[in-house]
Scaffold this motif. Structure first.
Motif, PDB file in Angstrom:
ATOM      1  N   ASP A   1      -9.171  -4.108  -8.333  1.00  0.00           N
ATOM      2  CA  ASP A   1      -8.364  -3.952  -7.118  1.00  0.00           C
ATOM      3  C   ASP A   1      -9.158  -4.552  -5.954  1.00  0.00           C
ATOM      4  O   ASP A   1      -9.880  -3.839  -5.255  1.00  0.00           O
TER       5      ASP A   1
ATOM      6  N   ARG B   1     -12.020  -0.159  -7.911  1.00  0.00           N
ATOM      7  CA  ARG B   1     -11.650  -0.397  -6.510  1.00  0.00           C
ATOM      8  C   ARG B   1     -12.849  -0.283  -5.568  1.00  0.00           C
ATOM      9  O   ARG B   1     -12.697  -0.197  -4.360  1.00  0.00           O
TER      10      ARG B   1
ATOM     11  N   HIS C   1      -8.728  -3.026  -2.114  1.00  0.00           N
ATOM     12  CA  HIS C   1      -9.477  -1.877  -1.593  1.00  0.00           C
ATOM     13  C   HIS C   1     -10.985  -2.102  -1.608  1.00  0.00           C
ATOM     14  O   HIS C   1     -11.713  -1.408  -0.902  1.00  0.00           O
TER      15      HIS C   1
ATOM     16  N   GLU D   1       0.909   6.316  -7.193  1.00  0.00           N
ATOM     17  CA  GLU D   1      -0.286   7.181  -7.250  1.00  0.00           C
ATOM     18  C   GLU D   1       0.135   8.646  -7.237  1.00  0.00           C
ATOM     19  O   GLU D   1       1.000   9.042  -6.452  1.00  0.00           O
TER      20      GLU D   1
ATOM     21  N   CYS E   1       0.873  -1.171   0.000  1.00  0.00           N
ATOM     22  CA  CYS E   1       0.000   0.000   0.000  1.00  0.00           C
ATOM     23  C   CYS E   1       0.910   1.219   0.000  1.00  0.00           C
ATOM     24  O   CYS E   1       0.796   2.071  -0.859  1.00  0.00           O
TER      25      CYS E   1
ATOM     26  N   ARG F   1       3.809  -1.876  -7.481  1.00  0.00           N
ATOM     27  CA  ARG F   1       3.123  -0.665  -7.038  1.00  0.00           C
ATOM     28  C   ARG F   1       3.647  -0.247  -5.670  1.00  0.00           C
ATOM     29  O   ARG F   1       4.102  -1.089  -4.890  1.00  0.00           O
TER      30      ARG F   1
ATOM     31  N   LYS G   1      -8.407   5.201 -11.215  1.00  0.00           N
ATOM     32  CA  LYS G   1      -9.310   4.471 -10.323  1.00  0.00           C
ATOM     33  C   LYS G   1     -10.704   5.095 -10.365  1.00  0.00           C
ATOM     34  O   LYS G   1     -10.848   6.286 -10.643  1.00  0.00           O
TER      35      LYS G   1
ATOM     36  N   TRP H   1      -0.861   6.146 -11.415  1.00  0.00           N
ATOM     37  CA  TRP H   1      -2.306   5.962 -11.282  1.00  0.00           C
ATOM     38  C   TRP H   1      -2.916   7.108 -10.490  1.00  0.00           C
ATOM     39  O   TRP H   1      -2.246   7.763  -9.701  1.00  0.00           O
TER      40      TRP H   1
ATOM     41  N   ALA I   1      -8.765   7.066  -6.036  1.00  0.00           N
ATOM     42  CA  ALA I   1     -10.213   7.290  -5.962  1.00  0.00           C
ATOM     43  C   ALA I   1     -10.558   8.668  -5.398  1.00  0.00           C
ATOM     44  O   ALA I   1     -11.530   9.303  -5.816  1.00  0.00           O
ATOM     45  N   ARG I   2      -9.745   9.128  -4.432  1.00  0.00           N
ATOM     46  CA  ARG I   2     -10.036  10.424  -3.813  1.00  0.00           C
ATOM     47  C   ARG I   2      -9.693  11.586  -4.729  1.00  0.00           C
ATOM     48  O   ARG I   2     -10.059  12.726  -4.467  1.00  0.00           O
TER      49      ARG I   2
ATOM     50  N   PRO J   1      -3.202   9.518   0.447  1.00  0.00           N
ATOM     51  CA  PRO J   1      -4.354  10.351   0.816  1.00  0.00           C
ATOM     52  C   PRO J   1      -5.132   9.656   1.925  1.00  0.00           C
ATOM     53  O   PRO J   1      -5.861   8.708   1.675  1.00  0.00           O
TER      54      PRO J   1
HETATM   55  C1  PEP Z   1      -4.113   2.721  -2.828  1.00  0.00           C
HETATM   56  O1  PEP Z   1      -4.093   2.143  -3.927  1.00  0.00           O
HETATM   57  O2  PEP Z   1      -3.330   2.491  -1.896  1.00  0.00           O
HETATM   58  C2  PEP Z   1      -5.183   3.711  -2.591  1.00  0.00           C
HETATM   59  C3  PEP Z   1      -5.045   4.754  -1.797  1.00  0.00           C
HETATM   60  O3  PEP Z   1      -6.280   3.364  -3.250  1.00  0.00           O
HETATM   61  P1  PEP Z   1      -7.692   4.104  -3.500  1.00  0.00           P
HETATM   62  O4  PEP Z   1      -7.367   5.350  -4.255  1.00  0.00           O
HETATM   63  O5  PEP Z   1      -8.393   3.083  -4.312  1.00  0.00           O
HETATM   64  O6  PEP Z   1      -8.314   4.321  -2.164  1.00  0.00           O
END
Ligand code: PEP
Ligand code: MN
Length: 363
Positions: A201, A167, A204, A89, A26, A51, A137, A108, A111-112, A57
């Protein structure tokens, strides 16, 4: 130490590989943790891309928010040691610049970030002119337009290699999954974007280790192009998302246990059987639509009757009675309560809309 691979080429090639398997922690925590994880993943021979979250975030302040830019050279080391392209990310223009400066192979958008067009645009502007694959995502909330908007913004910046990561979606009070998969939304996104690979994914979505296998299998059965699964050398002591991470060795077992079905095989007999069954489905669907049309006509008549007699459209008791009846019948023929509820909600809404039109018409 191995020769550093010509990574741009490797990344583009890997981006086209099916299934595309992405794994790693992570968060990058220390150089040793990252490089060790990468090496143990590489040994499995089942992982294409490493990754690691560098900027995290987090929902609440005070949680570990990532090591930041100082982790980027660690990724370079991990790549040199294993030959695996690396993915990170990015959520701001500065993060894009830093990641590109340190030759990160694949980026990548989390999601946020996808939820926020300002942020996505900032990332897109920083990406202009870069030759790097980008995975997007799904947004936290179940909104395909936001997801599509993010894809469009990144595509407009000139990024050619684009992909989607499903995700799951945040839903209040949902306890089975950390993020409800809402498979239908991902399937619809896949349908709308036939040219884009879609990766699942399960880490998550699930938030826990115990159902990763089941989720990954489901994604593969739905013809996803790959998986992103979090892995860590010491999952229980991970600095973020400890509950959902697995060791590289457990990951390898999981991937071996997956049944990789083909979407298509080239056998005439197989196609003939499938064609026949599809015809039957089409036939039944046609009938269902006809019947629904008839049902709406009756709803219209009821609407007219209610209007003439000055009665409200919605009568709660009647609606409860319909649902209860449907649950009982559905149970007998193997239709889940969840499906019955969704189906009746949709039919009911359509009836109400029909009746509304009648109530508010001049005649
Ligand atoms: C992650 O991939 O560690 C992550 C923060 O994912 P997500 O944006 O899907 O919450
Ligand atoms: Mn995570």
């Amino acid at each position: 130490m191995q020769e550093a691979a010509p990574t741009k080429m490797v990344a583009e090639e890997v981006f086209r590989k099916r299934p595309m398997v992405i794994s790693g922690p992570c968060s990058a925590e220390t150089e040793t943790q990252l490089v060790e994880t990468a090496k143990r993943l590489a040994v499995t021979g089942k992982v294409d891309i490493l990754r690691a979250g560098i900027w995290k975030p987090r929902t609440r302040p005070g949680s570990f928010e990532g090591v930041g830019t100082k982790g980027l050279p660690w990724l370079q080391t991990a790549r040199q040691e294993t030959g695996m392209p690396v993915a990170v990310e990015v959520a701001t223009g500065k993060q894009v610049e830093d990641a590109l400066h340190f030759d990160v192979d694949i980026l990548w958008i989390g999601a946020r970030t996808t939820v926020n067009p300002f942020s996505v645009q900032e990332v897109a502007d920083a990406l202009r002119g870069a030759n790097v694959p980008v995975l997007i995502k799904n947004p936290i909330n179940p909104d395909l337009e936001l997801w599509t908007g993010a894809v469009e913004r990144i595509a407009k910046a000139g990024i050619k290699d684009l992909g989607l990561i499903h995700r799951g979606f945040s839903s209040y009070g949902n306890s089975e999954y950390r993020n409800a998969p809402m498979w239908h939304l991902a399937i619809e996104m896949k349908r709308r974007n036939p040219g884009l690979p879609i990766i699942n994914d399960p880490s998550h979505i699930s938030g826990r280790r115990d159902n990763l296998q089941e989720l990954a299998q489901k994604a593969i059965d739905l013809d996803y192009d790959g998986l992103m699964i979090e892995s860590h050398i010491d999952p229980d002591n991970a600095w973020s998302d400890a509950k959902q991470q697995i060791t590289p060795e457990v990951l390898a077992e999981m991937l071996s246990a997956i049944i990789w079905r083909k979407e298509d095989v080239d056998e005439a007999a197989y196609h003939a059987v499938l064609e026949k069954l599809r015809q039957q489905i089409n036939h039944l669907d046609d009938e269902l639509l006809q019947i629904l049309g008839q049902r709406m006509k009756i709803a219209d008549s009821i609407g007219r009757f209610k209007k003439d007699n000055n009665i409200t459209i919605l009568q709660t008791n009647r609606w409860n009675e319909i649902l209860e009846r449907a649950f009982r019948q559905g149970e007998k023929i193997g239709l889940s309560k969840e499906f019955i509820t969704k189906y009746y909600d949709a039919v009911h809404m359509e009836s109400i809309n029909h009746q509304n039109k009648i109530m508010n018409s001049a005649d």
